[in-house]
Design a protein around this motif. Structure first.
Motif, PDB file in Angstrom:
ATOM      1  N   ARG A 243      77.961 -21.175 -83.597  1.00  0.00           N
ATOM      2  CA  ARG A 243      78.737 -21.005 -82.362  1.00  0.00           C
ATOM      3  C   ARG A 243      77.760 -21.025 -81.177  1.00  0.00           C
ATOM      4  O   ARG A 243      76.917 -20.126 -81.044  1.00  0.00           O
ATOM      5  N   ILE A 244      77.874 -22.023 -80.360  1.00  0.00           N
ATOM      6  CA  ILE A 244      77.061 -22.126 -79.148  1.00  0.00           C
ATOM      7  C   ILE A 244      77.997 -21.941 -77.964  1.00  0.00           C
ATOM      8  O   ILE A 244      78.900 -22.749 -77.734  1.00  0.00           O
ATOM      9  N   ASN A 245      77.820 -20.867 -77.215  1.00  0.00           N
ATOM     10  CA  ASN A 245      78.763 -20.529 -76.147  1.00  0.00           C
ATOM     11  C   ASN A 245      78.486 -21.249 -74.832  1.00  0.00           C
ATOM     12  O   ASN A 245      79.390 -21.398 -74.003  1.00  0.00           O
ATOM     13  N   GLY A 246      77.250 -21.651 -74.628  1.00  0.00           N
ATOM     14  CA  GLY A 246      76.900 -22.346 -73.384  1.00  0.00           C
ATOM     15  C   GLY A 246      75.547 -22.998 -73.527  1.00  0.00           C
ATOM     16  O   GLY A 246      74.685 -22.513 -74.276  1.00  0.00           O
ATOM     17  N   ILE A 247      75.365 -24.112 -72.841  1.00  0.00           N
ATOM     18  CA  ILE A 247      74.089 -24.830 -72.875  1.00  0.00           C
ATOM     19  C   ILE A 247      73.755 -25.297 -71.467  1.00  0.00           C
ATOM     20  O   ILE A 247      74.616 -25.837 -70.765  1.00  0.00           O
ATOM     21  N   ALA A 248      72.517 -25.111 -71.065  1.00  0.00           N
ATOM     22  CA  ALA A 248      72.045 -25.580 -69.767  1.00  0.00           C
ATOM     23  C   ALA A 248      70.868 -26.522 -69.975  1.00  0.00           C
ATOM     24  O   ALA A 248      69.905 -26.175 -70.675  1.00  0.00           O
ATOM     25  N   HIS A 249      70.946 -27.701 -69.386  1.00  0.00           N
ATOM     26  CA  HIS A 249      69.839 -28.660 -69.381  1.00  0.00           C
ATOM     27  C   HIS A 249      68.952 -28.298 -68.190  1.00  0.00           C
ATOM     28  O   HIS A 249      69.423 -28.271 -67.047  1.00  0.00           O
ATOM     29  N   ILE A 250      67.693 -28.023 -68.423  1.00  0.00           N
ATOM     30  CA  ILE A 250      66.817 -27.558 -67.348  1.00  0.00           C
ATOM     31  C   ILE A 250      66.169 -28.762 -66.668  1.00  0.00           C
ATOM     32  O   ILE A 250      65.148 -29.284 -67.113  1.00  0.00           O
ATOM     33  N   THR A 251      66.807 -29.194 -65.594  1.00  0.00           N
ATOM     34  CA  THR A 251      66.342 -30.360 -64.838  1.00  0.00           C
ATOM     35  C   THR A 251      65.959 -29.904 -63.433  1.00  0.00           C
ATOM     36  O   THR A 251      65.373 -28.850 -63.264  1.00  0.00           O
ATOM     37  N   GLY A 252      66.255 -30.715 -62.415  1.00  0.00           N
ATOM     38  CA  GLY A 252      65.946 -30.334 -61.053  1.00  0.00           C
ATOM     39  C   GLY A 252      66.606 -29.015 -60.688  1.00  0.00           C
ATOM     40  O   GLY A 252      67.805 -28.845 -60.883  1.00  0.00           O
ATOM     41  N   GLY A 253      65.831 -28.080 -60.173  1.00  0.00           N
ATOM     42  CA  GLY A 253      66.345 -26.733 -59.918  1.00  0.00           C
ATOM     43  C   GLY A 253      65.813 -25.734 -60.910  1.00  0.00           C
ATOM     44  O   GLY A 253      65.915 -24.520 -60.704  1.00  0.00           O
ATOM     45  N   GLY A 254      65.242 -26.245 -62.038  1.00  0.00           N
ATOM     46  CA  GLY A 254      64.608 -25.383 -63.013  1.00  0.00           C
ATOM     47  C   GLY A 254      65.534 -24.339 -63.613  1.00  0.00           C
ATOM     48  O   GLY A 254      66.762 -24.461 -63.589  1.00  0.00           O
ATOM     49  N   LEU A 255      64.953 -23.297 -64.163  1.00  0.00           N
ATOM     50  CA  LEU A 255      65.726 -22.225 -64.777  1.00  0.00           C
ATOM     51  C   LEU A 255      66.592 -21.500 -63.765  1.00  0.00           C
ATOM     52  O   LEU A 255      67.721 -21.098 -64.060  1.00  0.00           O
ATOM     53  N   LEU A 256      66.078 -21.340 -62.558  1.00  0.00           N
ATOM     54  CA  LEU A 256      66.780 -20.525 -61.561  1.00  0.00           C
ATOM     55  C   LEU A 256      68.120 -21.112 -61.145  1.00  0.00           C
ATOM     56  O   LEU A 256      69.053 -20.374 -60.829  1.00  0.00           O
ATOM     57  N   GLU A 257      68.241 -22.435 -61.138  1.00  0.00           N
ATOM     58  CA  GLU A 257      69.470 -23.037 -60.642  1.00  0.00           C
ATOM     59  C   GLU A 257      70.335 -23.651 -61.730  1.00  0.00           C
ATOM     60  O   GLU A 257      71.546 -23.809 -61.536  1.00  0.00           O
ATOM     61  N   ASN A 258      69.752 -23.985 -62.887  1.00  0.00           N
ATOM     62  CA  ASN A 258      70.550 -24.632 -63.922  1.00  0.00           C
ATOM     63  C   ASN A 258      71.249 -23.659 -64.855  1.00  0.00           C
ATOM     64  O   ASN A 258      72.384 -23.906 -65.268  1.00  0.00           O
ATOM     65  N   VAL A 259      70.608 -22.555 -65.204  1.00  0.00           N
ATOM     66  CA  VAL A 259      71.254 -21.593 -66.093  1.00  0.00           C
ATOM     67  C   VAL A 259      72.525 -21.007 -65.477  1.00  0.00           C
ATOM     68  O   VAL A 259      73.560 -20.918 -66.156  1.00  0.00           O
ATOM     69  N   PRO A 260      72.533 -20.635 -64.189  1.00  0.00           N
ATOM     70  CA  PRO A 260      73.771 -20.085 -63.618  1.00  0.00           C
ATOM     71  C   PRO A 260      74.948 -21.062 -63.623  1.00  0.00           C
ATOM     72  O   PRO A 260      76.114 -20.626 -63.522  1.00  0.00           O
ATOM     73  N   ARG A 261      74.695 -22.346 -63.755  1.00  0.00           N
ATOM     74  CA  ARG A 261      75.784 -23.331 -63.756  1.00  0.00           C
ATOM     75  C   ARG A 261      76.725 -23.143 -64.941  1.00  0.00           C
ATOM     76  O   ARG A 261      77.870 -23.605 -64.897  1.00  0.00           O
ATOM     77  N   VAL A 262      76.261 -22.489 -66.012  1.00  0.00           N
ATOM     78  CA  VAL A 262      77.113 -22.322 -67.193  1.00  0.00           C
ATOM     79  C   VAL A 262      77.561 -20.877 -67.383  1.00  0.00           C
ATOM     80  O   VAL A 262      78.278 -20.571 -68.333  1.00  0.00           O
ATOM     81  N   LEU A 263      77.151 -19.976 -66.489  1.00  0.00           N
ATOM     82  CA  LEU A 263      77.507 -18.566 -66.653  1.00  0.00           C
ATOM     83  C   LEU A 263      78.907 -18.286 -66.109  1.00  0.00           C
ATOM     84  O   LEU A 263      79.251 -18.706 -65.005  1.00  0.00           O
ATOM     85  N   PRO A 264      79.728 -17.542 -66.872  1.00  0.00           N
ATOM     86  CA  PRO A 264      81.040 -17.141 -66.341  1.00  0.00           C
ATOM     87  C   PRO A 264      80.896 -16.012 -65.329  1.00  0.00           C
ATOM     88  O   PRO A 264      79.826 -15.414 -65.183  1.00  0.00           O
ATOM     89  N   LYS A 265      81.967 -15.720 -64.624  1.00  0.00           N
ATOM     90  CA  LYS A 265      81.930 -14.657 -63.625  1.00  0.00           C
ATOM     91  C   LYS A 265      81.579 -13.322 -64.273  1.00  0.00           C
ATOM     92  O   LYS A 265      82.049 -13.003 -65.360  1.00  0.00           O
ATOM     93  N   GLY A 266      80.762 -12.563 -63.570  1.00  0.00           N
ATOM     94  CA  GLY A 266      80.380 -11.242 -64.054  1.00  0.00           C
ATOM     95  C   GLY A 266      79.220 -11.241 -65.021  1.00  0.00           C
ATOM     96  O   GLY A 266      78.905 -10.200 -65.597  1.00  0.00           O
ATOM     97  N   CYS A 267      78.568 -12.408 -65.185  1.00  0.00           N
ATOM     98  CA  CYS A 267      77.430 -12.482 -66.112  1.00  0.00           C
ATOM     99  C   CYS A 267      76.189 -13.024 -65.398  1.00  0.00           C
ATOM    100  O   CYS A 267      76.287 -13.905 -64.542  1.00  0.00           O
ATOM    101  N   LYS A 268      75.049 -12.496 -65.772  1.00  0.00           N
ATOM    102  CA  LYS A 268      73.782 -13.023 -65.280  1.00  0.00           C
ATOM    103  C   LYS A 268      72.836 -13.213 -66.457  1.00  0.00           C
ATOM    104  O   LYS A 268      73.021 -12.617 -67.532  1.00  0.00           O
ATOM    105  N   ALA A 269      71.840 -14.042 -66.277  1.00  0.00           N
ATOM    106  CA  ALA A 269      70.839 -14.262 -67.314  1.00  0.00           C
ATOM    107  C   ALA A 269      69.598 -13.440 -66.995  1.00  0.00           C
ATOM    108  O   ALA A 269      69.111 -13.447 -65.858  1.00  0.00           O
ATOM    109  N   VAL A 270      69.098 -12.734 -67.983  1.00  0.00           N
ATOM    110  CA  VAL A 270      67.841 -11.997 -67.859  1.00  0.00           C
ATOM    111  C   VAL A 270      66.829 -12.714 -68.750  1.00  0.00           C
ATOM    112  O   VAL A 270      66.986 -12.756 -69.979  1.00  0.00           O
ATOM    113  N   ILE A 271      65.811 -13.313 -68.128  1.00  0.00           N
ATOM    114  CA  ILE A 271      64.842 -14.128 -68.857  1.00  0.00           C
ATOM    115  C   ILE A 271      63.470 -13.478 -68.772  1.00  0.00           C
ATOM    116  O   ILE A 271      62.997 -13.130 -67.684  1.00  0.00           O
TER     117      ILE A 271
END
Length: 348
Positions: A243-271
């Motif tokens: 089960r893969i719930n979300g996938i982010a391709h890390i391209t222009g914008g790097g981790l900071l801008e690509n990971v949030p593109r797949v996050l639902p409301k009320g969630c943040k990524a802690v890396i």
């Protein structure tokens, strides 16, 4: 000019060279064929017969991209057999994150004066990228435009179409607090941040294209022309069993801008930045350019080419599978709760 007046060739467009180019690339195109392809190169359009019986409710997913100023490196080094892989990678990696299998690919190659041998090298790379992604190269466009590009310059663009069952679309909506974030290693800079990399390496460091990068046993050309990794077959393999719930391709914008593109409301990524070893090429660029860490993570992939959000109980098994698929992967963080509207990435 001949006695009958000005010809198209006199104006800078050599139709015979174009025909020679098509003949040269046919073997590369053929190597990418799939059973669904029902046309040969040279037609007005590529024909692909979708086997809809394989899907309950098939949804087509499309993507398009280019290679950016990485092409400048290829031109400086006069090496053109790998940027085609980058072209395919940037497109197919974008659609596989939604669960789609890439079906076919088309390219657009534009130059001032067509060099059939150089063009064939480019298509050879595109063909290799398609083989790695499992998609067919079913057509493209070669545009010879005298006066539009400087001598020796060219541009590339690519277009891909894939398919996924509607019920299997990955859009990040099933990501929940506590999901683990798995980062799959990149092969280098991939195809992003090259304007900054070029400025640091050539202007600040004063290196030439064939010079050895300090701290690396590679030339500038070798380090910067390393092809973008294509993750399609590895991701599709995972999707069959996990089960893969979300996938982010890390391209222009790097981790900071690509990971949030797949996050639902009320969630943040802690890396956690200490969870993987950043490849030396990034540290060399950062140190030489005195680049702020946030700027690095907003510009470059910094060693992580794809991020998967997965249930905690499946993370270890997924890492084992990825290792078996010859991918380097790490648990780089987790999904945490945040206020709606503040979805973001915390780098710690």
């Amino acid at each position: 000019m001949n006695d009958t007046g000005v010809t198209y060739k006199d104006a800078g467009v050599d139709i015979d060279a174009g025909n020679t180019f098509v003949k040269m690339i046919k073997p590369f195109v053929k190597a990418t064929s799939r059973p669904e392809v029902i046309s040969d190169i040279g037609g007005f359009g590529g024909l692909f017969s979708l086997n809809a019986s394989k899907y309950k409710n098939p949804v087509l997913v499309s993507g398009t991209d280019g290679v950016g100023t990485k092409l400048k490196i290829a031109m400086m080094a006069d090496r053109h057999d790998t940027v085609g892989i980058d072209l395919v990678a940037m497109c197919v990696n974008d659609i596989v994150v939604q669960g789609a299998e890439p079906l076919f690919f088309l390219d657009y190659f534009a130059t001032g004066k067509l060099d059939p041998a150089k063009g064939a090298e480019l298509v050879k790379g595109i063909s290799e990228g398609c083989v790695q992604a499992g998609c067919a190269l079913i057509g493209g466009e070669t545009a010879e435009m005298p006066g539009f590009y400087q001598p020796g310059e060219y541009d590339l663009a690519g277009f891909t179409v894939g398919v996924v069952d509607r019920e299997k679309i990955i859009d990040g909506s099933s990501i929940t607090v506590g999901n683990k974030l798995i980062g799959i290693a990149s092969s280098g800079l991939h195809s992003n941040g090259y304007s900054l990399a070029r400025k640091v390496i050539f202007d600040v460091m004063g290196l030439g294209i064939n010079d050895t990068l300090p701290g690396l046993s590679q030339s500038v050309a070798d380090a910067l022309l390393t092809p973008t990794r294509i993750y399609v077959k590895s991701v599709l393999n995972l999707l069959r069993d996990f089960r893969i719930n979300g996938i982010a391709h890390i391209t222009g914008g790097g981790l900071l801008e690509n990971v949030p593109r797949v996050l639902p409301k009320g969630c943040k990524a802690v890396i956690r930045l200490d969870s993987w070893a950043v490849p030396d090429i990034f540290r060399i660029i950062q140190d030489a350019g005195k680049i702020d860490m946030a700027e690095m993570h907003r510009t470059f992939n910094c060693g992580i080419g794809m991020v998967l959000a997965v249930p905690e109980k499946e993370a270890d098994e997924i890492l084992i599978r990825l290792s078996g698929l010859h991918e380097k992967a790490f648990v780089i963080g987790e999904v945490a709760k945040c206020d709606a509207g503040t979805e973001s990435v915390d780098l710690i």
